[in-house]
Design an enzyme around this catalytic site. Structure first.
Site, PDB file in Angstrom:
ATOM      1  N   ARG A  41       0.847  -1.189   0.000  1.00 46.72           N
ATOM      2  CA  ARG A  41       0.000   0.000   0.000  1.00 46.72           C
ATOM      3  C   ARG A  41       0.886   1.243   0.000  1.00 46.72           C
ATOM      4  O   ARG A  41       1.715   1.426   0.887  1.00 46.72           O
ATOM      5  CB  ARG A  41      -0.912   0.022   1.224  1.00 46.72           C
ATOM      6  CG  ARG A  41      -1.863   1.230   1.270  1.00 46.72           C
ATOM      7  CD  ARG A  41      -2.709   1.201   2.541  1.00 46.72           C
ATOM      8  NE  ARG A  41      -3.725   2.242   2.528  1.00 46.72           N
ATOM      9  CZ  ARG A  41      -3.531   3.497   2.935  1.00 46.72           C
ATOM     10  NH1 ARG A  41      -2.322   3.859   3.402  1.00 46.72           N
ATOM     11  NH2 ARG A  41      -4.492   4.372   2.895  1.00 46.72           N
ATOM     12  N   SER A 110     -12.541  -4.326   3.287  1.00 43.41           N
ATOM     13  CA  SER A 110     -12.614  -3.622   4.565  1.00 43.41           C
ATOM     14  C   SER A 110     -14.065  -3.345   4.934  1.00 43.41           C
ATOM     15  O   SER A 110     -14.857  -2.898   4.098  1.00 43.41           O
ATOM     16  CB  SER A 110     -11.858  -2.291   4.488  1.00 43.41           C
ATOM     17  OG  SER A 110     -10.467  -2.504   4.392  1.00 43.41           O
ATOM     18  N   LYS A 140      -3.436   6.190   8.990  1.00 43.28           N
ATOM     19  CA  LYS A 140      -4.563   6.396   8.081  1.00 43.28           C
ATOM     20  C   LYS A 140      -5.609   7.206   8.829  1.00 43.28           C
ATOM     21  O   LYS A 140      -6.343   6.676   9.660  1.00 43.28           O
ATOM     22  CB  LYS A 140      -5.141   5.074   7.586  1.00 43.28           C
ATOM     23  CG  LYS A 140      -6.150   5.253   6.462  1.00 43.28           C
ATOM     24  CD  LYS A 140      -6.613   3.927   5.907  1.00 43.28           C
ATOM     25  CE  LYS A 140      -7.573   4.154   4.737  1.00 43.28           C
ATOM     26  NZ  LYS A 140      -8.137   2.892   4.211  1.00 43.28           N
TER      27      LYS A 140
END
Length: 222
Positions: A41, A110, A140
């Site tokens: 990511r 998710s 995040k």
């Protein structure tokens, strides 16, 4: 459920590493220390850059048995043989991802809202679900409200017993066991390994906490 990864106990999502470190070395050390699944990511990298980095990671961890996924970008996943894809509720639908990548790779989704569990097609396409976030996390900041341990319990009770649930958000070696005790089948971490001075040692400590908590929950060995 299809394309289930072999082992989700300790799941590393890549993030910033110390200035002198190479992300590929960090990932390799973490896998050697007990990481079982790796997700690439990097929201700032170009698609070509992600493919290059993904290729290097796949080459280094090949043969270890670790599962490799890409975050969100289907084209990057398609460019990396054997790579799975992790998506969120605002990304590609899991069934569309599965239709493109086939049945032999991991597809993760998710969970930000209980209403997502009404989407039977999505659940059927997923290899695992991720409760996100459990707690607030600096890696995040654009997340929905944290689920907390009670949320982990609610989700575990609400989804099929055969569908693995992993947890991400604010997890480290001090609280990983509590997340597993609440029902998670594995924990996802970013900075707890990527920012550690010794990623392998950090992974070993986390893996030990997860394995012990799984054994306690099941009444046997993990």
């Amino acid at each position: 459920m299809s394309g289930r990864p072999s082992d989700l106990r300790l799941y590393l999502v890549t993030g910033d590493v110390p200035r002198e470190a190479d992300l590929v070395d960090v990932v390799a050390d973490a896998v050697a220390g007990g990481v079982t699944t790796v997700q690439l990511r990097d929201k700032t990298a170009s698609r070509d850059g992600l493919v290059r980095m993904g290729s290097r990671i796949v080459e280094r961890i090949g043969g270890t048995g670790a599962t490799f996924l890409v975050n969100d970008d289907l084209e990057v996943a398609r460019a990396l043989p054997g790579a799975g894809l992790h998506v969120g509720p605002d990304d590609l639908h899991p069934a569309d991802v599965r239709a493109v990548l086939g049945d032999d790779v991991a597809v993760g989704w998710s969970l930000h809202d209980l209403a997502q569990l009404d989407d039977a097609a999505a659940l059927a396409a997923c290899s695992y679900l991720a409760v996100s976030p459990v707690w607030p996390t600096p890696t995040k900041t654009d997340t929905t409200a944290p689920w907390g341990l009670d949320g982990v319990r609610r989700l575990r009770d609400a989804i099929p017993a055969t569908l693995p649930l992993v947890a991400i958000g604010g997890i480290n070696a001090d609280n990983a066991a509590s997340v597993v005790a609440a029902g998670a089948d594995g924990v996802c971490v970013v900075s707890a390994i990527c920012s550690a001075p010794d990623p392998g040692a950090a992974a070993r400590r986390l893996r030990a906490q997860v394995d012990t908590a799984l054994a306690a929950r099941t009444g046997g060995s993990s």
